[in-house]
Design a protein around this motif. Structure first.
Motif, PDB file in Angstrom:
ATOM      1  N   LEU A 267       0.826  -1.206   0.000  1.00 49.95           N
ATOM      2  CA  LEU A 267       0.000   0.000   0.000  1.00 49.95           C
ATOM      3  C   LEU A 267       0.863   1.260   0.000  1.00 49.95           C
ATOM      4  O   LEU A 267       0.613   2.202  -0.762  1.00 49.95           O
TER       5      LEU A 267
ATOM      6  N   THR B  67      -4.358   2.515   7.738  1.00 44.80           N
ATOM      7  CA  THR B  67      -4.696   1.297   7.012  1.00 44.80           C
ATOM      8  C   THR B  67      -5.814   0.536   7.700  1.00 44.80           C
ATOM      9  O   THR B  67      -5.841   0.439   8.923  1.00 44.80           O
TER      10      THR B  67
ATOM     11  N   ALA C  95      -1.823  -4.161  -5.502  1.00 40.28           N
ATOM     12  CA  ALA C  95      -2.113  -2.889  -4.841  1.00 40.28           C
ATOM     13  C   ALA C  95      -2.284  -1.828  -5.922  1.00 40.28           C
ATOM     14  O   ALA C  95      -1.442  -1.697  -6.815  1.00 40.28           O
TER      15      ALA C  95
ATOM     16  N   GLU D 292      -4.443   7.433  -1.820  1.00 38.83           N
ATOM     17  CA  GLU D 292      -5.154   6.282  -1.288  1.00 38.83           C
ATOM     18  C   GLU D 292      -4.738   5.060  -2.104  1.00 38.83           C
ATOM     19  O   GLU D 292      -4.248   5.186  -3.230  1.00 38.83           O
TER      20      GLU D 292
ATOM     21  N   GLU E 269      -5.507   0.461  -2.397  1.00 38.50           N
ATOM     22  CA  GLU E 269      -6.172  -0.744  -1.927  1.00 38.50           C
ATOM     23  C   GLU E 269      -5.446  -1.960  -2.475  1.00 38.50           C
ATOM     24  O   GLU E 269      -4.827  -1.894  -3.541  1.00 38.50           O
TER      25      GLU E 269
ATOM     26  N   ARG F 247      -6.084  -5.877  -3.581  1.00 38.71           N
ATOM     27  CA  ARG F 247      -7.135  -6.815  -3.978  1.00 38.71           C
ATOM     28  C   ARG F 247      -6.527  -8.180  -4.270  1.00 38.71           C
ATOM     29  O   ARG F 247      -5.379  -8.276  -4.692  1.00 38.71           O
TER      30      ARG F 247
ATOM     31  N   LEU G 284     -11.547  -7.110  -1.950  1.00 37.30           N
ATOM     32  CA  LEU G 284     -10.785  -6.119  -1.208  1.00 37.30           C
ATOM     33  C   LEU G 284     -10.139  -6.773   0.007  1.00 37.30           C
ATOM     34  O   LEU G 284     -10.823  -7.391   0.824  1.00 37.30           O
TER      35      LEU G 284
ATOM     36  N   ARG H 234      -7.186  -1.448   2.696  1.00 38.38           N
ATOM     37  CA  ARG H 234      -7.297  -0.077   2.162  1.00 38.38           C
ATOM     38  C   ARG H 234      -6.425   0.832   2.986  1.00 38.38           C
ATOM     39  O   ARG H 234      -6.271   0.634   4.180  1.00 38.38           O
ATOM     40  N   SER H 235      -5.913   1.869   2.339  1.00 36.20           N
ATOM     41  CA  SER H 235      -5.075   2.809   3.066  1.00 36.20           C
ATOM     42  C   SER H 235      -5.216   4.204   2.479  1.00 36.20           C
ATOM     43  O   SER H 235      -5.546   4.374   1.305  1.00 36.20           O
TER      44      SER H 235
END
Length: 142
Positions: free
Chosen positions: A58, A83, A96, A111, A113, A115, A121, A124-125
């Protein structure tokens, strides 16, 4: 030995990503993509991808998305990163995706994410990055 100045963000070596076996495959126009084939050494005791590996992906995705808007700069440094882990990153490939959604001359707000192979997902950050300018007497890594 001569030092070649990279012309794009994807030409800049990121040693820690290389150590993990992750690859920066895209960094342009404020967006980036980092890929990782999860190996046993990436996993925690529950046999899922360690949170630190996910945070590295991330962080790199956000930083390179920010840097892609200013490739002439030396780089960027993480100022803040928040995060959320949504579900385990299990065996297979993780990707990412990073995006810089606002920048100034000195800061970038991003931002990202992570996957899994099915598009689920994993994490997330959001983060804030400070642009670092090259010093006149130094190379890319100096």
């Amino acid at each position: 030995m001569s030092i070649t100045t990279p012309t794009t963000v994807t030409e800049v070596p990121i040693p820690f990503l290389a150590l993990l076996g992750a690859r920066l495959v895209k960094a342009e126009g404020g967006q980036s993509e980092v890929r990782l084939a999860v190996r046993p050494e990436h996993c925690n005791s529950w046999h899922v991808c360690h949170g630190g590996v996910l945070m590295t992906m991330l962080d790199a995705a956000m930083a390179t998305a920010a840097r892609s808007l200013h490739p002439e700069l030396r780089g960027s440094a993480t100022v803040d990163m928040t995060t959320s882990f949504v579900r385990p990153g299990e065996a297979g490939n993780l990707v990412a995706y990073g995006k810089c959604y606002h920048r100034s001359s000195t800061m970038a707000f991003c931002e990202a994410e992570v996957r899994d192979e099915e598009g689920g997902l994993v994490a997330r950050s959001s983060g804030t990055f400070k642009y670092i300018r090259k010093r006149g007497d130094q190379g890319v890594d100096g």
